[in-house]
Enzyme design. Structure first.
Site, PDB file in Angstrom:
ATOM      1  N   GLU A   6     -10.947 -10.207  13.863  1.00 45.51           N
ATOM      2  CA  GLU A   6     -10.346  -9.137  14.226  1.00 45.51           C
ATOM      3  C   GLU A   6     -10.716  -8.515  15.571  1.00 45.51           C
ATOM      4  O   GLU A   6     -11.741  -7.731  14.918  1.00 45.51           O
ATOM      5  CB  GLU A   6      -9.054  -9.028  13.306  1.00 45.51           C
ATOM      6  CG  GLU A   6      -8.037  -9.948  12.614  1.00 45.51           C
ATOM      7  CD  GLU A   6      -6.987  -9.781  11.748  1.00 45.51           C
ATOM      8  OE1 GLU A   6      -6.273  -9.800  12.307  1.00 45.51           O
ATOM      9  OE2 GLU A   6      -7.891  -8.946  10.455  1.00 45.51           O
ATOM     10  N   ARG A   8       0.685  -0.687   0.412  1.00 46.47           N
ATOM     11  CA  ARG A   8       0.081   0.086  -0.532  1.00 46.47           C
ATOM     12  C   ARG A   8       0.895   1.285   0.100  1.00 46.47           C
ATOM     13  O   ARG A   8       1.889   1.579   0.343  1.00 46.47           O
ATOM     14  CB  ARG A   8      -1.139   0.154   1.555  1.00 46.47           C
ATOM     15  CG  ARG A   8      -2.088  -1.002   1.371  1.00 46.47           C
ATOM     16  CD  ARG A   8      -2.565  -1.368   2.779  1.00 46.47           C
ATOM     17  NE  ARG A   8      -3.779  -2.271   2.109  1.00 46.47           N
ATOM     18  CZ  ARG A   8      -4.532  -2.788   3.076  1.00 46.47           C
ATOM     19  NH1 ARG A   8      -4.529  -1.734   4.260  1.00 46.47           N
ATOM     20  NH2 ARG A   8      -5.260  -3.724   3.126  1.00 46.47           N
ATOM     21  N   THR A  19      -2.179 -10.743  13.571  1.00 51.47           N
ATOM     22  CA  THR A  19      -2.448  -9.453  13.100  1.00 51.47           C
ATOM     23  C   THR A  19      -2.331  -9.977  11.619  1.00 51.47           C
ATOM     24  O   THR A  19      -1.283 -10.112  10.914  1.00 51.47           O
ATOM     25  CB  THR A  19      -2.514  -8.664  13.482  1.00 51.47           C
ATOM     26  OG1 THR A  19      -2.393  -8.069  14.615  1.00 51.47           O
ATOM     27  CG2 THR A  19      -3.243  -7.440  12.380  1.00 51.47           C
ATOM     28  N   LYS A  68     -11.421 -12.222   5.553  1.00 54.51           N
ATOM     29  CA  LYS A  68     -13.062 -11.592   5.651  1.00 54.51           C
ATOM     30  C   LYS A  68     -13.886 -11.584   5.474  1.00 54.51           C
ATOM     31  O   LYS A  68     -13.248 -11.041   3.965  1.00 54.51           O
ATOM     32  CB  LYS A  68     -12.166 -10.616   7.311  1.00 54.51           C
ATOM     33  CG  LYS A  68     -11.381  -9.557   6.753  1.00 54.51           C
ATOM     34  CD  LYS A  68     -11.351  -8.669   7.634  1.00 54.51           C
ATOM     35  CE  LYS A  68     -10.175  -7.534   6.888  1.00 54.51           C
ATOM     36  NZ  LYS A  68      -9.006  -7.398   7.459  1.00 54.51           N
ATOM     37  N   ASP A  84     -13.165  -2.223   0.292  1.00 51.55           N
ATOM     38  CA  ASP A  84     -13.226  -3.614  -0.249  1.00 51.55           C
ATOM     39  C   ASP A  84     -13.959  -4.535   0.351  1.00 51.55           C
ATOM     40  O   ASP A  84     -13.818  -5.462  -0.346  1.00 51.55           O
ATOM     41  CB  ASP A  84     -11.803  -3.566  -0.073  1.00 51.55           C
ATOM     42  CG  ASP A  84     -10.739  -4.424   1.049  1.00 51.55           C
ATOM     43  OD1 ASP A  84     -11.891  -3.477   1.688  1.00 51.55           O
ATOM     44  OD2 ASP A  84     -10.169  -5.279   0.929  1.00 51.55           O
ATOM     45  N   SER A 110      -8.450  -1.126   0.891  1.00 55.70           N
ATOM     46  CA  SER A 110      -9.088  -1.299   1.657  1.00 55.70           C
ATOM     47  C   SER A 110      -9.599  -0.314   2.548  1.00 55.70           C
ATOM     48  O   SER A 110     -10.275   0.434   1.559  1.00 55.70           O
ATOM     49  CB  SER A 110      -8.196  -1.794   2.521  1.00 55.70           C
ATOM     50  OG  SER A 110      -9.283  -2.753   4.086  1.00 55.70           O
ATOM     51  N   HIS A 111      -9.486   0.095   3.891  1.00 53.94           N
ATOM     52  CA  HIS A 111     -10.353   1.341   4.348  1.00 53.94           C
ATOM     53  C   HIS A 111      -9.569   2.147   4.188  1.00 53.94           C
ATOM     54  O   HIS A 111      -9.772   3.544   4.759  1.00 53.94           O
ATOM     55  CB  HIS A 111     -10.531   0.977   5.480  1.00 53.94           C
ATOM     56  CG  HIS A 111      -8.602   0.773   6.743  1.00 53.94           C
ATOM     57  ND1 HIS A 111      -8.154  -1.058   6.039  1.00 53.94           N
ATOM     58  CD2 HIS A 111      -8.579   1.792   7.532  1.00 53.94           C
ATOM     59  CE1 HIS A 111      -7.257  -0.579   7.093  1.00 53.94           C
ATOM     60  NE2 HIS A 111      -7.172   0.672   7.462  1.00 53.94           N
ATOM     61  N   ASP A 152     -16.377  -1.971   4.844  1.00 55.04           N
ATOM     62  CA  ASP A 152     -15.123  -1.224   4.166  1.00 55.04           C
ATOM     63  C   ASP A 152     -14.620  -0.759   2.336  1.00 55.04           C
ATOM     64  O   ASP A 152     -15.940  -1.878   1.996  1.00 55.04           O
ATOM     65  CB  ASP A 152     -13.957  -0.912   4.638  1.00 55.04           C
ATOM     66  CG  ASP A 152     -13.523  -2.599   4.204  1.00 55.04           C
ATOM     67  OD1 ASP A 152     -14.190  -3.454   3.949  1.00 55.04           O
ATOM     68  OD2 ASP A 152     -12.052  -2.706   3.951  1.00 55.04           O
ATOM     69  N   SER A 205     -10.277  -4.904  14.821  1.00 51.75           N
ATOM     70  CA  SER A 205     -10.588  -4.559  13.444  1.00 51.75           C
ATOM     71  C   SER A 205     -11.081  -4.820  12.691  1.00 51.75           C
ATOM     72  O   SER A 205     -11.582  -4.654  11.916  1.00 51.75           O
ATOM     73  CB  SER A 205      -9.126  -4.236  12.766  1.00 51.75           C
ATOM     74  OG  SER A 205      -8.631  -5.484  11.882  1.00 51.75           O
ATOM     75  N   ASP A 228     -14.278  -6.167   2.887  1.00 50.70           N
ATOM     76  CA  ASP A 228     -14.535  -7.600   4.191  1.00 50.70           C
ATOM     77  C   ASP A 228     -14.181  -6.943   5.814  1.00 50.70           C
ATOM     78  O   ASP A 228     -14.308  -7.663   6.437  1.00 50.70           O
ATOM     79  CB  ASP A 228     -12.910  -7.534   3.856  1.00 50.70           C
ATOM     80  CG  ASP A 228     -11.353  -6.547   3.900  1.00 50.70           C
ATOM     81  OD1 ASP A 228     -12.040  -5.254   4.372  1.00 50.70           O
ATOM     82  OD2 ASP A 228     -10.502  -7.199   3.936  1.00 50.70           O
ATOM     83  N   ARG A 229     -14.479  -5.979   5.723  1.00 49.45           N
ATOM     84  CA  ARG A 229     -14.825  -5.533   6.902  1.00 49.45           C
ATOM     85  C   ARG A 229     -16.492  -5.253   7.546  1.00 49.45           C
ATOM     86  O   ARG A 229     -16.895  -5.096   6.406  1.00 49.45           O
ATOM     87  CB  ARG A 229     -13.951  -3.941   7.537  1.00 49.45           C
ATOM     88  CG  ARG A 229     -12.527  -4.145   7.724  1.00 49.45           C
ATOM     89  CD  ARG A 229     -11.724  -2.832   8.558  1.00 49.45           C
ATOM     90  NE  ARG A 229     -10.703  -2.869   7.911  1.00 49.45           N
ATOM     91  CZ  ARG A 229      -9.363  -2.314   8.758  1.00 49.45           C
ATOM     92  NH1 ARG A 229     -10.105  -1.574   9.411  1.00 49.45           N
ATOM     93  NH2 ARG A 229      -8.059  -2.765   8.590  1.00 49.45           N
TER      94      ARG A 229
END
Ligand code: VG1
Ligand code: CO
Length: 560
Positions: free
Chosen positions: A368, A25, A349, A381, A283, A117-118, A281, A370, A285-286
């Protein structure tokens, strides 16, 4: 084939392409440097176990700024490296868990995921590239380290000059030496979810007169998926979704589903007294679960899903083989595992550490702190999975007279006690200062009289006796690989603890994460405010790490 010349392009290696917790990233301008993105894609292709030749790769992402340019590069480099076929989502919009599912159901070689991601998107914000394996999960450390090693030394990359491929048209076509299949990335995933959950029960539940639903896609990738689930499948109306148009810069927002960044959702849920609010989020996954007056911490969420697993058809049928959480995630899940006599694991993590356990048939549900929750239905996730799981549980709880999110939380606390948990993030701290905080803890842990001492929080004169300290290391039970240096922890004699680690997903400077946890079986505390309950512990953690002195930060950037 002979019409298409493979071009070898000389390049200079970059030294900063080590994948972090979840891929590489960086800021967009970094990826825009000449050769930068090509080098990293070449390093991925060269590191595919067995090589890139004749492989099938699934490609997609959250559609953030710079995605189309990168996909066109992936097409050209894949062609240059002998990849047989790329399966690409229409307009690139492909959630991380849906990519994982597609890799698995097609038995593809792997996938390239374009997301940070986020993290925010846009010309000055973040981009990310990640490789997933044939099991659908993030590449393990051995592979990410091979990618990094390659990136530091490569001198050339291979491509075929091809015209830009139109990714808005469904269907398979031959482009030079490579086959490109553009797919509807939503339908197969939603159809799959329907096989896991009791959609009839959920539908009956959400249409009860006193139940209301609001989902916020935060302008990330889940919009089209959520529309299909909430509107088409569950028959809810338009007012039950918001933020469901994917946007390259997430509408200028921060696509992170927590109390700070999902404030529009939180506000709407409170104002309209919505029973079930949820967000995911960039992408997909959250997830965050939030009903009026009731926030579910991710650590509680995974414990509750595990506790109610039998109400979910997928687990009722296949059983729950094992449970797992990342190390900083609260121990609420461990108590469910013990009560049910199920094997449980504590891993570092990052979702990549769950994959081996799942592949070995020893792990079904994991999470997780997060805002990541999931199961072995895929190898990532899965935000929408967790959200639908909660609806499934609420429908089942309702039949037992347990009402809404609040009811389920209270029921859980009365059975297992309550674990108070919070995370403080200090973002974009100077790297040297961040390293000093870690060094401070290492030195403290090395001093012979620290264990057994009783640091005190001066504001409340509460003291905690140090029971155990360490820098978390993990030996994978399946392949026996060892991951060291995964976070400093201090556990106190009353079971409370704190953890300090440096983030591996930031793109600028360092981010320090401080995690604190306290367990209570005193029912008078169950309704208590989390920050109040944790105050003395946080004070002690800050004092011991000298975080404020070393970084000059009096307050964290984000509290979750
Ligand atoms: C963070 C979270 C971690 C999560 C990772 C990727 O990593 O703490 O739990 O797996 O992000 O999530 P770190 O190293 O910054 O703490 V995502 O939704 O960004 O793919
Ligand atoms: Co994500």
């Amino acid at each position: 084939m002979s019409d298409y010349q493979v071009k070898t392009v000389p390049t200079k290696a970059f030294q900063d392409q080590r994948p972090g917790t979840s891929g590489l990233r960086k800021r967009v301008p970094v990826f825009q440097q000449e050769h930068y993105t090509e080098n990293f894609i070449q390093s991925i292709l060269s590191s595919i176990p067995g090589g890139p030749k004749d492989t099938t790769l699934v490609v997609g992402g959250d559609g953030r700024y710079y995605s189309n340019e990168v996909v066109q590069k992936i097409i050209q480099l894949s062609a240059g490296n002998g990849v047989k076929k790329l399966v690409i989502a229409r307009d690139i919009i492909f959630s991380t868990p849906a990519i994982s599912h597609e890799i698995r159901s097609r038995k593809a070689t792997g996938g390239i995921l374009l997301t940070a991601s986020h993290n925010p998107g846009g010309p000055k914000a973040d981009f990310g590239i990640k490789y997933n394996m044939d099991n659908g999960g993030p590449a393990p450390e051995a592979v990410t380290e091979a990618i990094f090693a390659h990136s530091k030394e490569l001198t050339e990359y291979k491509l075929v000059d091809l015209p830009e491929v139109d990714l808005s048209q469904l269907g398979e076509r031959q482009v030079g030496p490579i086959s490109i299949e553009v797919i509807d990335a939503v339908k197969p995933y939603v159809a799959f979810l329907k096989t896991l959950f009791d959609f009839d029960a959920i539908k009956a539940y959400v249409h009860q007169p006193d139940v209301s639903v609001l989902f916020d896609g935060l302008s990330g990738v889940t919009g089209p998926y959520a529309r299909d689930i909430f509107i088409n499948e569950l028959g809810l109306d338009e007012s039950s979704i918001q933020g469901c148009e994917p946007s390259p810069d997430f509408n200028g927002g921060h696509p992170d589903p927590n109390l700070t960044y999902a404030h529009d959702l939180v506000k709407a849920v409170e104002e309209k007294q919505i029973t079930f609010g949820a967000a995911s989020d960039g992408d997909g996954d959250r997830n965050m679960i939030y009903g009026a007056g009731a926030f579910v911490t991710p650590s509680d969420s995974v414990a509750i899903i595990a506790d109610w697993a039998e109400s979910i058809p997928y687990f009722a049928k296949g059983g729950v083989k094992g449970l797992a959480r990342s190390m900083p995630t609260s121990t609420a899940l461990d108590r469910v595992a013990k009560a049910k006599g199920i094997e449980h694991f504590e891993v570092p993590t990052g979702w990549k550490f769950f994959g081996n356990l799942m592949d070995a048939g020893r792990l079904s549900i994991c999470g997780e702190e997060s805002f990541g929750t999931g199961s072995d239905h895929v190898r990532e996730k899965d935000g929408l999975w967790a959200i639908v799981a909660w609806l499934n549980i609420l429908a089942a709880a309702d039949k037992k007279g347990i009402k809404g999110i609040k009811g389920v939380l209270q029921d859980h606390y009365s059975k297992y006690g309550r674990t108070f948990f919070s995370r403080y993030d200090y973002e974009e701290v100077d790297s040297d200062a961040a390293n000093k905080v870690i060094k401070e803890l290492s030195d403290l842990f090395a001093s012979s009289d620290f264990v057994g001492s009783s640091p005190t929080a001066t504001s409340s004169s509460t003291s905690f006796k140090v029971a155990e300290v360490g820098n978390f290391a993990y030996t994978d039970p399946i392949d026996h690989s060892v991951s060291k240096n995964q976070g400093h922890y201090v556990t106190f004699s009353d079971g409370s603890r704190f953890v300090v680690r440096l983030s591996g997903t930031g793109s600028q400077g360092a981010t320090i994460r401080l995690y604190v946890e306290k367990y209570s079986q005193d029912s008078s505390e169950y309704g208590r405010d989390t920050q109040e309950g944790l105050k003395p512990l946080i004070e002690v953690a800050l004092k011991l790490s000298k975080l404020v002195e070393q970084t000059g930060r009096k307050e964290p950037t984000v509290i979750t």
